[in-house]
Scaffold this motif. Structure first.
Motif, mmCIF file in Angstrom:
data_model
loop_
_atom_site.group_PDB
_atom_site.id
_atom_site.type_symbol
_atom_site.label_atom_id
_atom_site.label_comp_id
_atom_site.label_asym_id
_atom_site.label_seq_id
_atom_site.Cartn_x
_atom_site.Cartn_y
_atom_site.Cartn_z
ATOM 1 N N ASP A 88 0.527 -1.544 0.143
ATOM 2 C CA ASP A 88 -0.343 -0.348 0.252
ATOM 3 C C ASP A 88 0.973 1.177 0.385
ATOM 4 N N GLU A 89 1.977 1.397 -0.954
ATOM 5 C CA GLU A 89 2.404 2.229 -1.346
ATOM 6 C C GLU A 89 3.253 2.618 0.386
ATOM 7 N N GLN A 90 3.728 1.510 1.227
ATOM 8 C CA GLN A 90 4.056 1.618 2.323
ATOM 9 C C GLN A 90 5.190 0.942 2.006
ATOM 10 N N LEU A 91 6.349 1.089 2.956
ATOM 11 C CA LEU A 91 7.687 -0.142 2.670
ATOM 12 C C LEU A 91 7.771 -0.824 4.324
ATOM 13 N N ASP A 92 7.022 -2.308 4.131
ATOM 14 C CA ASP A 92 7.454 -2.992 5.337
ATOM 15 C C ASP A 92 8.109 -3.416 5.455
ATOM 16 N N PHE A 93 8.693 -3.672 6.917
ATOM 17 C CA PHE A 93 10.033 -4.084 7.200
ATOM 18 C C PHE A 93 10.055 -5.093 7.959
ATOM 19 N N SER A 94 9.158 -5.770 8.468
ATOM 20 C CA SER A 94 9.046 -6.792 8.747
ATOM 21 C C SER A 94 9.755 -8.104 8.714
ATOM 22 N N ARG A 95 10.271 -8.266 7.728
ATOM 23 C CA ARG A 95 10.776 -9.684 6.891
ATOM 24 C C ARG A 95 12.005 -9.136 7.289
ATOM 25 N N LEU A 96 12.948 -7.873 7.554
ATOM 26 C CA LEU A 96 13.945 -7.307 7.818
ATOM 27 C C LEU A 96 14.084 -7.322 9.482
ATOM 28 N N ASN A 97 13.280 -6.775 9.966
ATOM 29 C CA ASN A 97 13.211 -6.867 11.767
ATOM 30 C C ASN A 97 13.267 -7.936 11.595
ATOM 31 N N ILE A 181 19.090 -0.103 21.841
ATOM 32 C CA ILE A 181 17.534 -0.893 21.510
ATOM 33 C C ILE A 181 18.362 -2.464 21.887
ATOM 34 N N SER A 182 19.588 -2.661 22.050
ATOM 35 C CA SER A 182 20.044 -4.137 23.065
ATOM 36 C C SER A 182 19.416 -4.060 24.324
ATOM 37 N N ARG A 183 20.139 -2.745 24.568
ATOM 38 C CA ARG A 183 20.213 -2.597 26.152
ATOM 39 C C ARG A 183 18.606 -2.813 26.572
ATOM 40 N N LEU A 184 17.621 -1.749 25.637
ATOM 41 C CA LEU A 184 16.055 -2.137 25.741
ATOM 42 C C LEU A 184 15.792 -3.318 25.891
ATOM 43 N N ASN A 185 15.860 -3.718 25.213
ATOM 44 C CA ASN A 185 15.890 -5.116 25.291
ATOM 45 C C ASN A 185 16.085 -6.326 26.102
ATOM 46 N N GLU A 186 17.216 -5.975 26.232
ATOM 47 C CA GLU A 186 17.794 -6.440 27.732
ATOM 48 C C GLU A 186 16.599 -6.687 28.899
ATOM 49 N N GLU A 187 16.508 -5.183 29.507
ATOM 50 C CA GLU A 187 15.749 -5.040 30.374
ATOM 51 C C GLU A 187 14.011 -5.094 30.512
ATOM 52 N N PHE A 188 13.485 -4.738 29.147
ATOM 53 C CA PHE A 188 12.261 -4.697 28.835
ATOM 54 C C PHE A 188 11.917 -5.987 27.875
ATOM 55 N N GLY A 189 12.833 -6.375 27.798
ATOM 56 C CA GLY A 189 11.968 -7.196 26.637
ATOM 57 C C GLY A 189 11.049 -7.697 25.845
ATOM 58 N N ASP A 190 10.080 -8.861 27.261
ATOM 59 C CA ASP A 190 8.624 -9.497 27.361
ATOM 60 C C ASP A 190 7.830 -7.741 27.578
ATOM 61 N N GLN A 191 7.724 -6.575 27.936
ATOM 62 C CA GLN A 191 6.603 -5.288 28.060
ATOM 63 C C GLN A 191 7.316 -4.693 26.500
ATOM 64 N N ILE A 266 11.921 8.989 22.202
ATOM 65 C CA ILE A 266 11.700 7.430 22.420
ATOM 66 C C ILE A 266 10.634 6.182 22.146
ATOM 67 N N LEU A 267 9.027 7.326 22.113
ATOM 68 C CA LEU A 267 8.240 6.729 21.682
ATOM 69 C C LEU A 267 8.678 5.680 20.503
ATOM 70 N N ALA A 268 9.595 6.240 19.723
ATOM 71 C CA ALA A 268 9.769 5.210 18.815
ATOM 72 C C ALA A 268 10.710 3.973 18.862
ATOM 73 N N LEU A 269 11.511 3.666 20.054
ATOM 74 C CA LEU A 269 12.204 2.761 20.539
ATOM 75 C C LEU A 269 11.328 1.890 21.089
ATOM 76 N N LEU A 276 13.805 0.502 13.406
ATOM 77 C CA LEU A 276 14.711 1.615 13.585
ATOM 78 C C LEU A 276 15.959 1.348 13.113
ATOM 79 N N ILE A 277 16.203 0.353 13.377
ATOM 80 C CA ILE A 277 17.526 -0.516 12.328
ATOM 81 C C ILE A 277 17.127 -0.634 10.946
ATOM 82 N N SER A 278 15.912 -1.261 10.818
ATOM 83 C CA SER A 278 15.522 -1.728 9.456
ATOM 84 C C SER A 278 15.766 -0.486 8.771
#
Length: 338
Positions: A88-97, A181-191, A266-269, A276-278
């Motif tokens: 739909d004219e938008q980039l889909d990063f799901s596979r790269l993510n 992002i690694s730091r965030l996922n280590e601390e808040f991964g499940d959330q 921060i909200l995007a993180l 964001l990396i993608s």
């Protein structure tokens, strides 16, 4: 009577002699001019032949360098672009993510590829910069050489600009993002899975109050080299203000704008995380593609110059030859990779 006739005969002989002498002088002058013209043509032809050989020698060198560059760019572009779709004219990063999440070495490999591209592109640029010292004087010695030089120099400048864009911060930005992002996922991964508004608010408060997150966040959003990417978090129409009033001053002049960008980031993180990396990987891929095309322009221009040196009586301008060679019938500038 004979005396009168003798005088007439003498006058006639003198006139004839003068005519003959005049014709001889004219012939000598004409022959001299023709010889000089032939000499000039010979010199011009020799200069053209010398120039042609030099251009073709340089072209051969650049073709080899371009081939090495293509090997690196294709590896990276396939690695990234094959995992990004347009929906739909938008980039889909799901596979790269997903690739980034599943393969802990994916980002490392992508960064390695970018650094290899940077090295090859730098070598390509340095080589053509060095070769211009032998090419430009030869081109300058032929008719309309300034036009050839202008096109050649413009292509070199464009390769330099492309090199700067590829290396302007993609690699360092990726590394800094990966740390956060690694730091965030280590601390808040499940959330960070299916985040509700309440959880998002709670996470935002924790992140914004913690220097271990805020320091690297500020390092990114205050770096002008990263603005090409950070500007997506800046309110529309405020991009120039952000650079002039937030990034460049020693003291922030627009704290409200600064705070707004931090909130968006921060909200995007929290909400997008690996995407964001993608985004940066994809942006880098576009820069790589453009750099590849700029390098190809060098080869096309050198080929066109070779054509003009061979077909010196051809009425087609150098620019028209380049346009012809850009087409899909010849080198396919925007279509084919090589």
């Amino acid at each position: 009577m004979s005396s009168w006739f003798d005088n007439v005969q003498l006058g006639f002989d003198m006139a004839t002699s003068l005519t003959i002498v005049g014709a001889a002088v004219t012939w000598i002058i004409r022959e001299k001019k023709q010889a000089e013209a032939e000499k000039v043509r010979g010199i011009n032809q020799q200069v053209r032949s010398t120039s042609l050989k030099k251009v073709q020698d340089v072209l051969s060198e650049m073709e080899d360098k371009f081939s090495l560059l293509i090997n690196e760019t294709q590896t990276y572009e396939n690695m990234i672009d094959n995992r990004v779709r347009t929906v739909d004219e938008q980039l889909d990063f799901s596979r790269l993510n997903l690739a980034i999440k599943r393969d802990s070495n994916f980002l490392v490999k992508a960064i390695d590829r970018l650094q290899a591209i940077r090295e090859e592109l730098g070598q390509f640029y340095e080589l053509i910069q060095v070769r211009r010292y032998s090419l430009i004087p030869l081109l300058d010695a032929i008719e309309e050489g300034d036009k050839y030089i202008g096109v050649f120099q413009q292509n070199i400048d464009e390769v330099g600009d492309a090199y700067n864009k590829v290396t302007s911060g993609n690699v360092s930005l990726l590394k800094e993002l990966e740390i956060i992002i690694s730091r965030l996922n280590e601390e808040f991964g499940d959330q960070l899975i299916d985040v509700t508004d309440d959880v998002k608010k709670e996470l935002f408060q924790k992140i914004s109050a913690d220097d271990k997150y805020m320091q690297p966040i500020k390092s990114i959003i205050f770096d002008e080299d990263y603005f090409y990417w950070v500007q997506r978090f800046v309110p529309s129409g405020k991009e120039d203000d952000y650079v002039e009033k937030v990034i460049r001053p020693s003291n922030i002049e627009d704290t409200d704008l600064c705070s707004e960008v931090i909130v968006h980031f921060i909200l995007a993180l929290i909400g997008k995380n690996h995407e964001l990396i993608s985004q940066v990987l994809r942006t880098a891929s576009v820069s790589v593609m453009k750099a590849r095309i700029e390098c190809k322009d060098i080869l096309i221009s050198l080929s066109a110059i070779s054509h003009k040196l061979v077909m010196d009586n051809n009425g087609a301008s150098l620019n028209n030859v380049i346009i012809k060679y850009d087409s899909k019938e010849y080198f396919g500038r925007d279509i084919t990779i090589r």
